[in-house]
Write a protein that holds these residues in place. Structure first.
Motif, short mmCIF file in Angstrom:
data_model
loop_
_atom_site.label_atom_id
_atom_site.label_comp_id
_atom_site.label_asym_id
_atom_site.label_seq_id
_atom_site.Cartn_x
_atom_site.Cartn_y
_atom_site.Cartn_z
N VAL A 297 34.74 -41.45 -53.03
CA VAL A 297 34.55 -42.12 -54.32
C VAL A 297 35.78 -41.93 -55.19
CG1 VAL A 297 33.29 -41.92 -56.50
CG2 VAL A 297 32.03 -42.12 -54.35
N LEU A 298 36.33 -40.72 -55.20
CA LEU A 298 37.51 -40.45 -56.03
C LEU A 298 38.71 -41.24 -55.52
CD1 LEU A 298 38.44 -38.89 -58.46
CD2 LEU A 298 38.95 -36.94 -56.99
N SER A 301 38.46 -44.77 -56.63
CA SER A 301 38.89 -45.02 -58.01
C SER A 301 40.41 -45.17 -58.07
CB SER A 301 38.43 -43.88 -58.93
OG SER A 301 39.07 -42.66 -58.61
N MET A 427 32.91 -46.50 -59.48
CA MET A 427 34.19 -45.82 -59.66
C MET A 427 35.36 -46.75 -59.32
SD MET A 427 33.43 -43.05 -61.01
CE MET A 427 35.05 -42.29 -61.00
#
Length: 541
Positions: A297-298, A301, A427
């Motif tokens: 997810v990070l 982003s 994200m």
């Protein structure tokens, strides 16, 4: 903590009977029979939603004239849609379980279609903004729910194909938006950028209602987390509003932007605390305990920042410095989008055989190579100079999307898949908004800085500058302009040329920043336990 709630009878499939019809028996024997029809339906819906994030941009001057709005006011046509969109995305899993996937997805498409019609029929600015909010609320469901549906529509060994089909929509949708919008506005009128959604949306809704079924594993919450929904709307809405308006108000020099930032931060903290301490949260943050999902997810982003930031600056570069129309810009970008689509199709078919960490790393460096090539483009460059850099970018992005998604949700329980994809899409969307806001700010400031440096070297006593001004002056005099005015116009032309060169230098740095940012996020993949898109846990049963 959360408690287990039994599925209501409406969401549990009845047991098969010996007298089942041949068609019903065939579907029972092959639950994946309609997988490609489902993929077409939900991807079409997702593409419509994504196209509408960018299609209005080329129609803004026409809207301003028709509705009598200022540039600041008309910006709400885009801002309201995106804010409504990002609020719904993380809630889509909960809403899907609450209403049932078939009803929720079909209903969301119909809300999107109805709102699209009334957007086209709007006769006032705030009427248009109201319907854009409803359109965004309907469209928010069409990303995460579509992606979750595709995970379940394909058998485990073919899930990459389903995600590739979805990925093509995610990548191509924002690309064709300005091109399609420019064609429609030139050929017809701006309301038709909304009316076009009506027939396509109805087709998607009919196909979804016919082929998409409720997930047997989904559990409907017995309570509605009203406070959680309010905190989510405030946190995400304030953040998106800040990102949309920050550059215009000079960021934290503005008290309004500062208040938005503080409001978003406080609401986000309260939201996380609330959702972690109740039994039936609207957002299940526990899914982020996964060593696969959290870094995925990070990284997503960062991908949003790099992708949307570079997608944002390229049309500005082509239209402001090269004088391209929206349609011409779209034709420049289109080959790269096609390359991305082809690469994703290959990844969907064969990507699962290669470690995702290798593919994402390769794709990220391809993206960096593309951005480095774009940073070397000058004012004299033509369409052919951008062809291969954009092809390379498309291939790079194609190597990232499908492997990243598959490995990020590896091992996630099936009943939590919707929450995982919702977090992933949120994200990436917020990363995209941050990327656009950051790149717009950097572009403005870098242009001013570079212009100041160039102007410093182009003094009135510099021989090259004097020669350039004299040449421009004589050229203007030859066209019949008197010497005094010719000199003034020559100085103005020189100033514009310096400004254009400063812009090129600023764009060059923006491209490099986008590429380096994505590569800098690669260490996050070291946190993964595996680079394989292993089957979801529910598949073991």
């Amino acid at each position: 903590m959360s408690t287990t709630v039994m599925d209501p009878p409406a969401l549990v499939a009845p047991p098969a009977t010996p007298r089942a019809s041949g068609t019903a028996q065939a579907v029972a024997d092959d639950p994946y029979k309609n997988k490609y029809l489902i993929a077409i339906a939900v991807t079409l819906a997702a593409v419509l939603e994504l196209v509408d994030t960018s299609i209005v941009n080329v129609a803004i001057p026409h809207m301003m004239g028709t509705l009598g709005a200022t540039l600041d006011e008309i910006a709400w046509v885009s801002t309201s849609y995106i804010i409504a969109n990002v609020i719904v995305i993380p809630m889509s899993s909960w809403l899907s379980a609450f209403f049932g996937r078939q009803r929720y997805l079909t209903g969301s498409i119909l809300i999107f279609v109805v709102a699209s019609f009334f957007c086209g029929a709007a006769t006032s600015l705030w009427g248009l903004v109201f319907w854009r909010v409803l359109q965004g609320l309907g469209g928010g469901a069409l990303l995460s729910t579509a992606q979750t549906t595709l995970f379940e529509a394909f058998p485990p060994h073919e899930r990459g194909i389903g995600q590739a089909i979805f990925g093509v929509g995610v990548m191509v949708g924002p690309t064709i938006g300005p091109t399609l919008g420019g064609f429609i506005v030139d050929a017809y009128a701006w309301p038709w950028i909304f009316y076009i959604n009506v027939p396509l949306g109805l087709i998607a809704a009919l196909m979804v209602w016919t082929y998409v079924k409720d997930a047997a594993h989904q559990v409907r919450a017995q309570t509605v987390d009203v406070l959680g929904i309010v905190l989510l709307a405030v946190a995400v809405g304030s953040l998106q509003w800040m990102l949309e308006r920050g550059e215009r108000y000079d960021w934290f020099e503005s008290r309004f932007v500062t208040v938005l930032a503080i409001t978003s931060l406080v609401a986000a903290i309260l939201l996380v605390w609330r959702e972690l301490t109740i039994d039936e949260p609207v957002i299940d943050f526990h899914v982020l305990k996964s060593r696969q999902l959290a870094p995925g997810v990070l990284f997503g982003s960062f991908l949003g920042v790099a992708l949307f930031g570079s997608v944002f600056v390229l049309p500005v570069f082509l239209q402001s410095l090269h004088g391209y129309s929206a349609q011409q810009t779209g034709m420049v970008i289109l080959p790269g989008a096609i390359a991305s689509a082809i690469t994703m199709a290959i990844m969907g078919r064969f990507g699962s055989k290669i470690d995702a960490r290798l593919l994402v790393t390769f794709g990220s460096f391809m993206f960096l190579l593309s951005m480095w090539q774009m940073s070397r483009i000058t004012l004299d460059a033509g369409q052919h100079d951008m062809f291969w850099p954009l092809i390379i970018r498309g291939v790079g992005l194609g190597c990232i999307f499908v492997p990243l998604t598959g490995a990020s949700v590896a091992g996630i329980p099936m009943h939590k898949l919707g929450q995982a994809t919702g977090m992933f899409n949120l994200m990436r969307q917020l990363g995209g908004s941050l990327g656009i806001a950051t790149m717009a700010t950097l572009l403005s400031r870098l242009t001013r800085t570079e212009k100041a440096v160039l102007t410093e070297h182009a003094g009135i006593y510099d021989p090259a500058t004097l020669e350039r001004v004299n040449g421009l002056t004589h050229g203007l005099i030859a066209r019949g302009i008197d010497p005094y005015n010719a000199k003034q116009q020559a100085l103005m032309l020189l100033d514009r040329q310096i400004g254009a060169q400063a812009s090129v230098m600023a764009f060059s740095r923006i491209y490099l920043i986008s590429g380096l940012l994505l590569v800098a996020a690669l260490p996050l993949l070291l946190i993964w336990k595996t680079g394989r898109a292993v089957p979801l846990k529910a598949d073991a049963h």
